[in-house]
Design an enzyme around this catalytic site. Structure first.
Site, mmCIF file in Angstrom:
data_model
loop_
_atom_site.group_PDB
_atom_site.id
_atom_site.type_symbol
_atom_site.label_atom_id
_atom_site.label_comp_id
_atom_site.label_asym_id
_atom_site.label_seq_id
_atom_site.Cartn_x
_atom_site.Cartn_y
_atom_site.Cartn_z
ATOM 1 C CG ASP A 197 -0.149 -0.009 2.539
ATOM 2 O OD1 ASP A 197 0.252 -1.095 2.981
ATOM 3 O OD2 ASP A 197 0.062 1.076 3.113
ATOM 4 C CG HIS A 511 -1.460 -7.397 -2.155
ATOM 5 N ND1 HIS A 511 -2.715 -7.457 -2.713
ATOM 6 C CD2 HIS A 511 -1.495 -6.383 -1.261
ATOM 7 C CE1 HIS A 511 -3.479 -6.523 -2.183
ATOM 8 N NE2 HIS A 511 -2.746 -5.846 -1.287
ATOM 9 C CG ASP A 557 3.198 -15.598 -8.117
ATOM 10 O OD1 ASP A 557 3.033 -14.422 -7.722
ATOM 11 O OD2 ASP A 557 3.912 -15.892 -9.093
ATOM 12 C CD GLU A 566 0.722 -6.218 1.823
ATOM 13 O OE1 GLU A 566 0.616 -4.978 1.785
ATOM 14 O OE2 GLU A 566 0.087 -6.926 2.635
#
Length: 587
Positions: A197, A511, A557, A566
Site C-alpha cells: 500500500d 500484492h 502467487d 504481499e
C-alpha cells in the site's frame, strides 16, 4: 508476547479483503489473473547458489535413490555422496532426504543429479554469490520511495513519476494538541511506502530502518563497496545509509516538536486502489501519538545518531539532532508510558497496534545506552525479559533488537553490559540450532512459524543466529543462518525463490500496487514476499485457489493474496542483513 491476532499490521483481514475486492473492480483491463504456477522442482536448493566455504544442502524427495552426484557445466562428475536418512516434514507432509555437498568449494556452475529424478537447475558457487541479491533487496526500498520521481537512470524499466509529496498533511483529530489542533497542515515528505500500500507507519519503519542501520554498523566493509545507483550515490555517504536516510528524514517529521511525542502513521483514511502512486491523491493525515511509536522512533534515531556520526561532515549536526530527537521521544514515553494505539473509526488502513510496550522500552533504552553510555538507560536496557517461545524479533516484539546492539562491547557498551545479554542471546540461538538440526528440511522454523510474513520470521531468526555468532563464533549458528537464506531462495515447499526477479522461478504477481499497475510484466525486483501462510486470510477475495492448506505449501502467487504474496519493508530488511552477514562472515 504472543503474535498479533489479526494480520501482520494488526487490522482485521475482513476489512482488507473488502478493500482489495473494491480495488480489483477498479482495475479494468489490468493484469489481475494469476500466472500459471511453475512446476515444483524435485530437487530444491538455493537458486542463487553458494559461497565457496558455505554449507551447501539440497532437499530431495525420498524416491528410492540413496546417492547423489554433482556435475559441472561440462557434465563431468565432480562430487558424489550419500543422501541423508528419509524424514517427513510435518509442515508439508513430504518425506525427503538431504544432499550435503558442502565440500564442493571450487567456483563454477553445477547441477545435482539423482537417479530417477530430473536434474536440478544449474546453480553457481562463487565468492560474490549474494552481491546482486543484496543490492537488489536494498534497491527495492529506492523503488518504493514516496515523494520522488524515479528516473530511468535510477529505476530502469520501473521509472515513474513522484507520488505522495506529503507536503500538506492534515492533523487528524486523534493527533490534535494545543499547538497543533485538528486540521493543522504539516509537511512530512520522503519515506518509504510500507508494503503493498501507499501509507507510512512509524512502528514498522522502526524495525526496518534499524535493521538496515545495524547491517551497516556490523558489516561496513561490505556495504562500503556495494554501489547501488541511487540518486544520492557519490555524496560521501555509503549507499545503504543514503537509502536509510530517505526514511529517517521522514521519521524526523513525525515528531511533534512541542513535546517530543511521535505520530503513529501518515495515511489515507482507506487503502488506495491498485493504481500508480502519482494517481493516488486521497487526503493524507497523521494519526495519534502513542507510546509504542514514540519508543520505536527513539530507538531508531538513537541508532541512527551512532551509525551516522562518522558522516557528519556531509551534514554537520545531523547525528546530534537525531540523538536529541531520540532523547525527547524517550522523555515523552516516560511521561506517557501506557498510551496505546487505538484505530480511529474513520481510519481503515494498517493498525500496527500493540498491547504491551515493555519490549519497546527495553529496545529504546538499549539503543540510547549504546549511543550515549548514560547510566539512566542501563537497567531498562539490560532487562532481558522475553519468552522462550519467541525466537525472533518482529514489529510487535522488538526486545531482541536491543540484544543485537548490546551483544558486543564497544565505545559505550561495557563488557559487563554485553555479558548481560549474551546468555539469553546464546540460549535463543541454541534453541534455533536444535530445531534446524532436527528439521527434515534443515530449517529453524517450527510449524507454528508459518504465519503472515513467514519468510521474515525465518530471516529474523537468521539475524539472531548471526548476532549469536558474532558474540561467540560457533559454526552451527552460521550454518543455520545459511539454511534460512537457502529456504527463502528455493529450498522450501513450493520450490521457488521468494524474491522477485531473483532465481530460476520467483513471484510474478506480488500484492504490490506499483508492480500490478505499472503495465510491466515483471514485478518490481528485489522484494521478498510474505511466504506460506495457512491462515489464508485473503481466501474470500481470491478467485484463484491456494494449492494447499498445509502450512509450508500454503502460498499463492496472485495479486489477490495479501496474506502470502504481499511485500513489506520489514520483511526485506533481514534479507539485506543476512545476505551481507553471510558474504562477510563465511570464510
Amino acid at each position: 508476547m504472543t503474535r498479533p491476532a489479526f494480520d501482520r499490521r494488526g487490522h482485521r483481514a475482513a476489512v482488507v479483503a473488502a478493500i482489495a475486492t473494491t480495488a480489483g473492480l477498479l482495475l479494468a483491463g489490468a493484469t489481475a489473473a494469476a500466472s500459471t504456477a511453475p512446476a515444483t522442482p524435485a530437487i530444491k536448493l538455493n537458486q542463487l547458489g553458494f559461497l565457496p566455504a558455505a554449507q551447501k544442502l539440497a532437499v530431495v524427495p525420498d524416491a528410492g535413490a540413496k546417492r547423489f552426484t554433482v556435475l559441472d557445466a561440462g557434465g563431468k562428475n565432480v562430487f558424489e555422496g550419500d543422501l541423508g536418512a528419509p524424514a517427513t516434514w510435518d509442515a508439508s507432509g513430504e518425506t525427503v532426504r538431504i544432499a550435503d555437498f558442502s565440500a564442493l568449494r571450487a567456483p563454477g556452475t553445477y547441477r545435482l543429479r539423482i537417479a530417477g529424478l530430473p536434474d536440478s537447475a544449474p546453480f553457481p558457487v562463487g565468492p560474490d554469490a549474494y552481491r546482486e541479491l543484496d543490492a537488489g533487496a536494498i534497491r527495492a526500498y529506492t523503488l518504493n520511495r514516496a515523494g520522488i520521481a524515479l528516473t530511468p537512470a535510477v529505476a530502469g524499466a520501473w521509472a515513474r513519476p513522484a507520488g505522495h509529496p506529503d507536503t500538506r498533511v492534515e492533523i487528524h483529530p486523534s493527533a490534535a494538541s494545543a499547538g497543533r489542533p485538528a486540521g493543522t497542515i504539516i509537511s512530512s515528505p520522503k519515506g518509504w511506502y510500507d508494503a503493498g500500500d501507499y501509507n507510512k507507519y512509524i512502528v514498522n519503519s522502526g524495525i526496518s530502518t534499524y535493521t538496515l542501520l545495524a547491517a551497516y554498523e556490523h558489516f561496513p566493509a561490505w556495504f562500503d563497496k556495494l554501489a547501488l545507483r541511487l540518486p544520492e550515490s557519490g555524496n560521501g555517504v555509503p549507499d545503504l545509509l543514503n537509502e536509510a536516510l530517505w526514511n529517517l528524514e521522514w521519521m524526523a517529521t513525525m515528531q511533534d516538536p512541542e513535546d517530543g511525542g511521535v505520530y503513529h502513521k501518515l495515511t489515507n483514511k482507506a487503502f488506495d486502489a491498485m493504481v500508480m502512486p502519482d494517481r493516488a491523491t486521497a487526503p493524507r493525515y497523521v494519526v495519534q501519538k502513542n507510546t509504542a511509536a514514540t519508543l520505536d522512533f527513539a530507538a531508531t534515531m538513537a541508532a541512527a545518531s551512532r551509525v551516522l556520526a562518522p558522516f557528519d561532515k556531509q551534514q554537520p549536526g545531523r547525528s546530534a539532532r537525531y540523538l536529541a530527537a531520540a532523547e525527547a521521544a524517550w522523555a515523552w514515553a516516560r511521561a506517557h508510558p501506557q498510551v496505546l494505539y487505538q484505530q480511529p473509526a474513520d481510519i481503515l488502513t494498517g493498525g500496527y497496534g500493540d498491547k504491551s510496550v515493555d519490549d519497546e522500552f527495553a529496545w529504546a533504552a538499549a539503543e540510547l545506552l549504546a549511543t550515549t553510555g548514560k547510566e539512566v538507560y542501563r537497567s531498562t536496557a539490560l532487562a532481558a525479559g522475553g519468552s522462550a517461545a519467541q525466537t525472533e524479533p518482529g514489529w510487535a516484539d522488538v526486545r531482541m533488537l536491543g540484544w543485537i546492539t548490546l551483544a558486543r562491547p564497544h565505545a559505550q557498551v561495557k563488557a559487563q553490559d554485553a555479558a548481560a545479554v549474551r546468555r539469553p542471546l546464546l540460549d535463543n540461538a541454541d534453541r534455533l540450532v536444535a530445531r534446524w538440526q532436527a528439521s527434515p528440511y534443515r530449517v529453524s522454523m517450527a510449524r507454528k512459524d508459518f504465519v503472515w510474513g513467514s519468510n521474515a520470521v525465518i530471516l529474523n531468526q537468521a539475524m539472531m543466529l548471526v548476532a549469536a555468532y558474532r558474540a561467540e563464533p560457533r559454526p552451527a549458528y552460521l550454518q543455520a543462518a545459511q539454511s534460512a537464506l537457502d529456504y527463502v531462495l528455493g529450498r522450501n515447499g513450493p520450490g521457488i525463490s521468494f524474491v522477485t526477479g531473483f532465481g530460476t522461478a520467483s513471484p510474478m504477481h506480488p500484492h504490490h500496487r506499483p508492480s500490478e499497475a505499472d503495465g510491466i510484466a515483471a514485478p518490481v525486483p528485489g522484494w521478498l514476499v510474505g511466504g506460506p501462510n495457512p491462515g489464508q486470510q485473503d481466501i474470500k477475495g481470491c478467485k484463484v485457489a491456494y494449492p494447499s492448506a498445509l502450512a509450508a505449501l500454503s502460498y499463492l502467487d496472485d495479486v489477490c493474496s495479501y496474506a502470502s504474496n504481499e511485500v513489506a519493508i520489514n520483511w526485506n530488511a533481514p534479507l539485506v542483513y543476512v545476505a551481507a552477514a553471510l558474504q562477510s562472515l563465511v570464510k
